[in-house]
Design an enzyme around this catalytic site. Structure first.
Site, PDB file in Angstrom:
ATOM      1  N   LYS A   3      19.732 -16.606 -52.584  1.00  0.00           N
ATOM      2  CA  LYS A   3      21.143 -16.382 -52.889  1.00  0.00           C
ATOM      3  C   LYS A   3      21.412 -16.639 -54.382  1.00  0.00           C
ATOM      4  O   LYS A   3      20.561 -17.210 -55.082  1.00  0.00           O
ATOM      5  CB  LYS A   3      21.992 -17.310 -52.014  1.00  0.00           C
ATOM      6  CG  LYS A   3      21.946 -16.959 -50.526  1.00  0.00           C
ATOM      7  CD  LYS A   3      22.816 -17.928 -49.720  1.00  0.00           C
ATOM      8  CE  LYS A   3      22.883 -17.552 -48.257  1.00  0.00           C
ATOM      9  NZ  LYS A   3      23.735 -18.493 -47.485  1.00  0.00           N
ATOM     10  N   TYR A  43      27.382  -9.510 -43.986  1.00  0.00           N
ATOM     11  CA  TYR A  43      27.981 -10.649 -43.288  1.00  0.00           C
ATOM     12  C   TYR A  43      29.050 -10.228 -42.288  1.00  0.00           C
ATOM     13  O   TYR A  43      29.951 -11.003 -41.980  1.00  0.00           O
ATOM     14  CB  TYR A  43      28.556 -11.635 -44.307  1.00  0.00           C
ATOM     15  CG  TYR A  43      27.502 -12.532 -44.939  1.00  0.00           C
ATOM     16  CD1 TYR A  43      26.644 -13.314 -44.149  1.00  0.00           C
ATOM     17  CD2 TYR A  43      27.365 -12.617 -46.319  1.00  0.00           C
ATOM     18  CE1 TYR A  43      25.683 -14.133 -44.719  1.00  0.00           C
ATOM     19  CE2 TYR A  43      26.395 -13.446 -46.894  1.00  0.00           C
ATOM     20  CZ  TYR A  43      25.561 -14.201 -46.082  1.00  0.00           C
ATOM     21  OH  TYR A  43      24.604 -15.028 -46.638  1.00  0.00           O
ATOM     22  N   PHE A  51      35.544 -19.151 -43.793  1.00  0.00           N
ATOM     23  CA  PHE A  51      34.697 -19.142 -44.993  1.00  0.00           C
ATOM     24  C   PHE A  51      34.272 -17.730 -45.408  1.00  0.00           C
ATOM     25  O   PHE A  51      33.572 -17.564 -46.393  1.00  0.00           O
ATOM     26  CB  PHE A  51      33.463 -20.022 -44.784  1.00  0.00           C
ATOM     27  CG  PHE A  51      32.558 -19.595 -43.644  1.00  0.00           C
ATOM     28  CD1 PHE A  51      31.598 -18.601 -43.805  1.00  0.00           C
ATOM     29  CD2 PHE A  51      32.682 -20.197 -42.396  1.00  0.00           C
ATOM     30  CE1 PHE A  51      30.761 -18.218 -42.763  1.00  0.00           C
ATOM     31  CE2 PHE A  51      31.854 -19.821 -41.341  1.00  0.00           C
ATOM     32  CZ  PHE A  51      30.895 -18.818 -41.522  1.00  0.00           C
ATOM     33  N   THR A  85      21.665 -24.663 -41.552  1.00  0.00           N
ATOM     34  CA  THR A  85      22.659 -24.027 -42.431  1.00  0.00           C
ATOM     35  C   THR A  85      23.252 -25.028 -43.429  1.00  0.00           C
ATOM     36  O   THR A  85      23.431 -24.708 -44.602  1.00  0.00           O
ATOM     37  CB  THR A  85      23.785 -23.408 -41.570  1.00  0.00           C
ATOM     38  OG1 THR A  85      23.194 -22.493 -40.640  1.00  0.00           O
ATOM     39  CG2 THR A  85      24.794 -22.672 -42.424  1.00  0.00           C
ATOM     40  N   ASN A 106      23.685 -22.882 -50.092  1.00  0.00           N
ATOM     41  CA  ASN A 106      22.484 -23.299 -49.362  1.00  0.00           C
ATOM     42  C   ASN A 106      21.235 -22.462 -49.685  1.00  0.00           C
ATOM     43  O   ASN A 106      20.291 -22.408 -48.907  1.00  0.00           O
ATOM     44  CB  ASN A 106      22.761 -23.387 -47.854  1.00  0.00           C
ATOM     45  CG  ASN A 106      23.165 -22.059 -47.247  1.00  0.00           C
ATOM     46  OD1 ASN A 106      23.189 -21.038 -47.939  1.00  0.00           O
ATOM     47  ND2 ASN A 106      23.468 -22.066 -45.962  1.00  0.00           N
ATOM     48  N   HIS A 109      19.035 -17.081 -47.527  1.00  0.00           N
ATOM     49  CA  HIS A 109      19.442 -16.436 -46.269  1.00  0.00           C
ATOM     50  C   HIS A 109      18.180 -15.973 -45.550  1.00  0.00           C
ATOM     51  O   HIS A 109      17.226 -15.551 -46.198  1.00  0.00           O
ATOM     52  CB  HIS A 109      20.327 -15.216 -46.560  1.00  0.00           C
ATOM     53  CG  HIS A 109      20.489 -14.321 -45.360  1.00  0.00           C
ATOM     54  ND1 HIS A 109      21.415 -14.583 -44.374  1.00  0.00           N
ATOM     55  CD2 HIS A 109      19.814 -13.207 -44.962  1.00  0.00           C
ATOM     56  CE1 HIS A 109      21.301 -13.649 -43.427  1.00  0.00           C
ATOM     57  NE2 HIS A 109      20.341 -12.807 -43.769  1.00  0.00           N
ATOM     58  N   GLU A 120      19.418  -5.649 -41.342  1.00  0.00           N
ATOM     59  CA  GLU A 120      19.500  -6.089 -42.735  1.00  0.00           C
ATOM     60  C   GLU A 120      18.474  -5.355 -43.616  1.00  0.00           C
ATOM     61  O   GLU A 120      18.768  -5.012 -44.756  1.00  0.00           O
ATOM     62  CB  GLU A 120      19.333  -7.608 -42.809  1.00  0.00           C
ATOM     63  CG  GLU A 120      20.549  -8.310 -42.210  1.00  0.00           C
ATOM     64  CD  GLU A 120      20.372  -9.811 -41.986  1.00  0.00           C
ATOM     65  OE1 GLU A 120      19.401 -10.395 -42.505  1.00  0.00           O
ATOM     66  OE2 GLU A 120      21.209 -10.386 -41.272  1.00  0.00           O
TER      67      GLU A 120
HETATM   68  P1  IDP Z   1      22.758 -19.143 -41.649  1.00  0.00           P
HETATM   69  O1  IDP Z   1      22.764 -18.714 -43.104  1.00  0.00           O
HETATM   70  O2  IDP Z   1      22.013 -20.423 -41.464  1.00  0.00           O
HETATM   71  O3  IDP Z   1      22.333 -18.043 -40.713  1.00  0.00           O
HETATM   72  P2  IDP Z   1      25.481 -18.639 -40.715  1.00  0.00           P
HETATM   73  O4  IDP Z   1      26.193 -19.462 -39.703  1.00  0.00           O
HETATM   74  O5  IDP Z   1      25.021 -17.279 -40.325  1.00  0.00           O
HETATM   75  O6  IDP Z   1      24.281 -19.517 -41.297  1.00  0.00           O
HETATM   76  O7  IDP Z   1      26.448 -18.536 -41.970  1.00  0.00           O
HETATM   77  C1  IDP Z   1      26.149 -17.632 -43.012  1.00  0.00           C
HETATM   78  C2  IDP Z   1      26.403 -18.329 -44.331  1.00  0.00           C
HETATM   79  O8  IDP Z   1      27.793 -18.605 -44.454  1.00  0.00           O
HETATM   80  C3  IDP Z   1      25.734 -19.690 -44.485  1.00  0.00           C
HETATM   81  O9  IDP Z   1      24.393 -19.597 -44.919  1.00  0.00           O
HETATM   82  C4  IDP Z   1      26.624 -20.354 -45.508  1.00  0.00           C
HETATM   83  O10 IDP Z   1      26.292 -19.905 -46.817  1.00  0.00           O
HETATM   84  C5  IDP Z   1      27.981 -19.814 -45.145  1.00  0.00           C
HETATM   85  N1  IDP Z   1      28.706 -20.720 -44.255  1.00  0.00           N
HETATM   86  C6  IDP Z   1      28.529 -20.887 -42.921  1.00  0.00           C
HETATM   87  N2  IDP Z   1      29.358 -21.808 -42.411  1.00  0.00           N
HETATM   88  C7  IDP Z   1      30.101 -22.235 -43.461  1.00  0.00           C
HETATM   89  C8  IDP Z   1      31.158 -23.209 -43.588  1.00  0.00           C
HETATM   90  O11 IDP Z   1      31.567 -23.859 -42.635  1.00  0.00           O
HETATM   91  N3  IDP Z   1      31.663 -23.376 -44.862  1.00  0.00           N
HETATM   92  C9  IDP Z   1      31.220 -22.672 -45.937  1.00  0.00           C
HETATM   93  N4  IDP Z   1      30.244 -21.753 -45.856  1.00  0.00           N
HETATM   94  C10 IDP Z   1      29.689 -21.538 -44.637  1.00  0.00           C
HETATM   95 MG    MG Z   2      23.239 -16.256 -40.229  1.00  0.00          MG
END
Ligand code: IDP
Ligand code: MG
Length: 143
Positions: A3, A43, A51, A85, A106, A109, A120
């Site tokens: 990212k 997304y 978010f 996550t 984080n 992805h 994707e």
């Molecule tokens: P993942 O990346 O581990 O698959 P997902 O739940 O699919 O996690 O969420 C996609 C992305 O959205 C996360 O990697 C993170 O960057 C962001 N995200 C998810 N939940 C939150 C939140 O509660 N606050 C802020 N960003 C979030």
């Molecule tokens: Mg995800």
């Protein structure tokens, strides 16, 4: 995908190193600034979440590195290597556990299922951008 935070922090090489050291094969790779349109498709499962807009803004805010990673069990293994996550909950030894602090930054992805990987890959790459080749160490990676 590395990212934009990972690219800006100079962590692309560290992440590629972990993928290659594992034995997985990077069969397509590109650095680009994702368009808003592509980010929203990427997304789309998160439309309506609180978010969502911040996530789209962040993922389009600078260059990211999109990759297609191939290998036995690679989808599940990459998710484990990426870690939880929320980096605060991600295990040490994972990319997010070692290199991140907050959920919205984080670092990486990873596709979460064969279906999302297919979707994707088709979103980010044309078929001719995916290169079939053998790593010279494959005989030593697979029994
Ligand atoms: P993942 O990346 O581990 O698959 P997902 O739940 O699919 O996690 O969420 C996609 C992305 O959205 C996360 O990697 C993170 O960057 C962001 N995200 C998810 N939940 C939150 C939140 O509660 N606050 C802020 N960003 C979030
Ligand atoms: Mg995800």
């Amino acid at each position: 995908m590395v990212k934009p935070d990972g690219v800006q922090r100079g962590l692309t090489g560290e992440i590629i190193k972990r993928i290659e050291n594992k034995g997985f094969k990077i069969v397509a790779m590109r650095l680009s600034v994702m368009s808003e349109e592509r980010a929203k498709k990427h997304y789309e499962e998160h439309v309506g979440k609180k978010f969502y807009q911040a996530l789209v803004d962040f993922i389009t805010s600078g260059p990211s590195v999109q990759m297609v990673v191939e290998g036995k069990g690679s989808i599940a293994a990459m998710r484990k290597m990426n870690g939880a996550t929320n980096p605060a909950e991600a295990a040490p030894g994972t990319i997010r556990g070692d290199l991140g602090i907050e959920t919205g930054r984080n670092v990486v992805h990873g596709s979460d299922s064969p279906e999302s990987a297919k979707r994707e890959i088709e979103l980010h790459f044309r078929p001719e951008e995916i290169v079939a080749f053998q790593r010279i160490d494959e005989a030593w990676l697979y029994e």
